[in-house]
Design an enzyme around this catalytic site. Structure first.
Site, PDB file in Angstrom:
ATOM      1  N   GLY A 266      19.489  38.607  55.495  1.00 39.83           N
ATOM      2  CA  GLY A 266      18.076  38.270  55.383  1.00 39.83           C
ATOM      3  C   GLY A 266      17.682  38.230  53.927  1.00 39.83           C
TER       4      GLY A 266
ATOM      5  N   GLY B 220      11.003  38.826  49.481  1.00 35.37           N
ATOM      6  CA  GLY B 220      10.379  38.268  48.294  1.00 35.37           C
ATOM      7  C   GLY B 220      11.062  38.671  47.001  1.00 35.37           C
ATOM      8  N   PHE B 221      11.938  39.678  47.028  1.00 35.56           N
ATOM      9  CA  PHE B 221      12.519  40.175  45.787  1.00 35.56           C
ATOM     10  C   PHE B 221      14.036  40.264  45.837  1.00 35.56           C
ATOM     11  CE2 PHE B 221       8.245  41.753  46.241  1.00 35.56           C
ATOM     12  CZ  PHE B 221       7.681  41.343  45.056  1.00 35.56           C
TER      13      PHE B 221
ATOM     14  N   LYS C 181      21.662  45.730  49.602  1.00 38.88           N
ATOM     15  CA  LYS C 181      20.371  45.196  49.190  1.00 38.88           C
ATOM     16  C   LYS C 181      20.471  44.799  47.720  1.00 38.88           C
ATOM     17  CE  LYS C 181      15.525  46.770  48.855  1.00 38.88           C
ATOM     18  NZ  LYS C 181      14.632  47.892  49.196  1.00 38.88           N
TER      19      LYS C 181
ATOM     20  N   ASP D 198       4.463  51.082  53.819  1.00 44.46           N
ATOM     21  CA  ASP D 198       4.808  49.714  54.214  1.00 44.46           C
ATOM     22  C   ASP D 198       5.496  49.713  55.567  1.00 44.46           C
ATOM     23  OD1 ASP D 198       4.793  46.970  53.873  1.00 44.46           O
ATOM     24  OD2 ASP D 198       6.745  46.923  52.885  1.00 44.46           O
TER      25      ASP D 198
ATOM     26  N   VAL E  27      19.810  40.621  51.323  1.00 44.47           N
ATOM     27  CA  VAL E  27      20.650  41.691  51.847  1.00 44.47           C
ATOM     28  C   VAL E  27      21.876  41.069  52.500  1.00 44.47           C
ATOM     29  CG1 VAL E  27      20.792  43.607  53.475  1.00 44.47           C
ATOM     30  CG2 VAL E  27      18.701  43.231  52.181  1.00 44.47           C
TER      31      VAL E  27
END
Length: 550
Positions: free
Chosen positions: A244, A247-248, A265, A362, A251
């Site tokens: 996946g 935005g940054f 990640k 989050d 992974v």
């Protein structure tokens, strides 16, 4: 079991019948952060404070308490260091002091960490660079820059321990100050001398151990991994191994040489999540151990790469199954209940049960991963905040999160707390039972408003996910929805804490309150949101107050 305010132990042996003050296996733990300025002097000051506190607990506190707390000034970086020592009340003062000496030695040397504790069955000690007790400090040491510590405080302890005596033998009169000098000081000097000799002999016998770090301490250094290992594990970050992308960064799935599957990640080089944000996530996750939290395997900071290595979770994220009309059939009512309760347990650990008090900030369906048995694991701590003892909320100037999951007080005013996490949990619980996403822009009304309307009209079961084909317990479903509504009430005070949520979800014997109308999701303030999929990667704002950062 050790908690900050209490301790529980059981055994088939009568501990009171033994002379061994080190019964059972004591263990120690320390903060990963060290005192950077004058570490050698910090070691001396902390050692002096701990020994003085141990003396006070053994010889100067109430016979039924054997307890003491202390404080000493240090420097600008660490204004004060606080201490605590306590024994079980069945010990004599001498045995208490011996026990505390064992615990101090258990901390190891040198004492460079900004905080540590050693916990035993008969006694425990602790020190930190910030207050951690509610009561008054009993012992205050003066600031010192001397090269060697004093084994005990000067006269700080004296006024609290001497009671007036009218006469001693033969009718001879003594004043109270005279009794202080005659009785107290020689006793303290002898006790301190014996304690110092005892500690010196113990350390001399085991010099190798004195150089070892605390056995329960985990450092980031111990988790460093080679970039070559991770490149080989992921096929040099092959596109076919990508799980996946957020935005940054992305992974990737990988396999280590020993066969362990991992999720790597990888922050993109253009990512605004900097080293401090990475350290924030890393420092938190490495200290958190719970079956409903994703386990961190390692970290790599080589060749301008910033990589976090997690355990691989085969079923990826909850949102990829829950909001898919075909995959949603995999989640029967039993699995959905287990997922909701597992998320609740993970949050309770973060808020109440771990040594750290953590606000995730989050929490959303894409940040909950499902293992092979569909058990949930909370992930992505890039936005998390560590709360100090007694802290109830934090404030940030810039709100970054995911629309639909953010509590109204966070979205509108930047206020966050454990209750803002509770709000996010309530949204997820309602999403799980209905199979609908709260932030779905195709809906004319947000999910919370729709459920509330059905709840007040008595038709809330019509909102249940049709993928379950009505194969659910109506009473359990209503109870779960009611708990979800209680979690999304507009006033944070009205929301329950996660331990209460777990009790309400786990037993129909716990009565539930009547929820009020949930907060509306239609606000005018714009909030940053990341693109969430299987392993979404979030950022935190560099404009946050530095005090917010761990």
């Amino acid at each position: 079991m050790y908690y900050d305010p209490c301790f529980l132990h059981y055994s088939d042996a009568d501990l009171r019948a033994s002379d061994d003050t080190a019964l059972g296996s004591a263990f120690s733990t320390a903060y990963s952060a060290n005192a950077t300025a004058e570490p050698a002097r910090f070691d001396r000051v902390v050692a002096a404070l701990l020994n003085a506190t141990a003396d006070y607990a053994a010889y100067n506190s109430s016979r039924m308490r054997l307890y003491a707390s202390g404080v000493v000034p240090f420097d600008r970086e660490i204004p004060e260091v606080y201490s605590w020592a306590q024994c079980t009340p069945d010990l004599t003062p001498a045995r208490c002091r011996d026990c505390l000496a064992n615990m101090i030695q258990e901390l190891g040397t040198p004492l460079y960490s900004v905080g540590a504790r050693a916990l035993g069955i008969r006694c425990s000690v602790r020190y930190e660079n910030r207050p951690f007790l509610d009561g008054p400090v009993m012992l205050r040491l003066p600031a010192t820059g001397a090269p060697a510590p004093s084994p005990a405080p000067a006269l700080d302890m004296v006024p609290n321990v001497v009671t007036p005596l009218a006469a001693v033998g033969g009718g001879r009169k003594y004043s109270v100050p005279g009794m202080v000098l005659i009785v107290v000081l020689p006793t303290l000097a002898a006790a301190n001398l014996l304690a110092g000799l005892f500690i010196w002999r113990r350390r001399r016998r085991s010099p190798a151990r004195a150089k070892q770090p605390c056995k329960d301490t985990e450092s980031v250094d111990s988790m460093l991994m080679d970039i070559s290992t991770l490149r080989a594990a992921t096929g040099d970050f092959a596109e076919s191994n990508k799980l996946g992308e957020g935005g940054f960064g992305a992974v990737y799935k990988g396999t280590l040489p020993d066969g362990e599957e991992i999720a790597v990640k990888r922050l993109s080089k253009s990512s605004t999540q900097g080293v401090e944000e990475l350290k924030n996530e890393l420092a938190l996750v490495v200290k958190l151990k719970h079956k409903n939290l994703v386990r961190l395997v390692g970290v790599c900071l080589e060749q301008q790469e910033r990589l976090l290595v997690y355990e691989f979770i085969p079923n990826r994220s909850l949102d990829q199954i829950l909001f898919d009309t075909e995959k949603g059939e995999q989640l029967d009512w039993g699995k959905r209940q287990r997922i909701i309760r597992g998320i609740a347990r993970g949050l309770q650990y973060l808020h109440e049960d771990s040594q750290l008090k953590v606000v995730h900030r989050d929490l959303k369906a894409s940040n909950v991963l499902l293992d092979a048995d569909m058990n949930p694991k909370i992930s992505d701590f890039g936005l998390a905040r560590l709360f100090g003892r007694g802290q109830t909320q934090g404030v940030t100037d810039r709100v970054i999160g995911t629309y639909g999951y953010m509590a109204p007080e966070y979205l509108m005013r930047g206020n966050y707390s454990v209750k803002s996490d509770v709000f996010s949990f309530g949204v997820m619980a309602l999403e799980i039972v209905t199979g609908r996403k709260n932030s779905d822009t195709l809906q004319s009304e947000d999910l919370l408003t729709m459920i509330w309307q059905h709840w007040t009209s008595g038709t809330v079961l019509e909102m249940m996910d049709p993928c379950m084909n009505n194969s659910f317990s109506e009473s359990d479903a209503r109870r779960c929805i009611q708990v979800g509504l209680m979690c999304v009430q507009e006033n944070p005070v009205d929301r329950p804490v996660m331990s209460a949520v777990g009790m309400m979800l786990g037993s129909d014997m716990v009565s539930l309150g009547a929820p009020s109308k949930p907060a509306s999701m239609f606000y005018t303030r714009n909030a940053g949101a990341d693109s969430g999929n299987g392993f979404s990667i979030s950022t935190i704002s560099l404009n946050d107050d530095p005090k917010d950062h761990f």
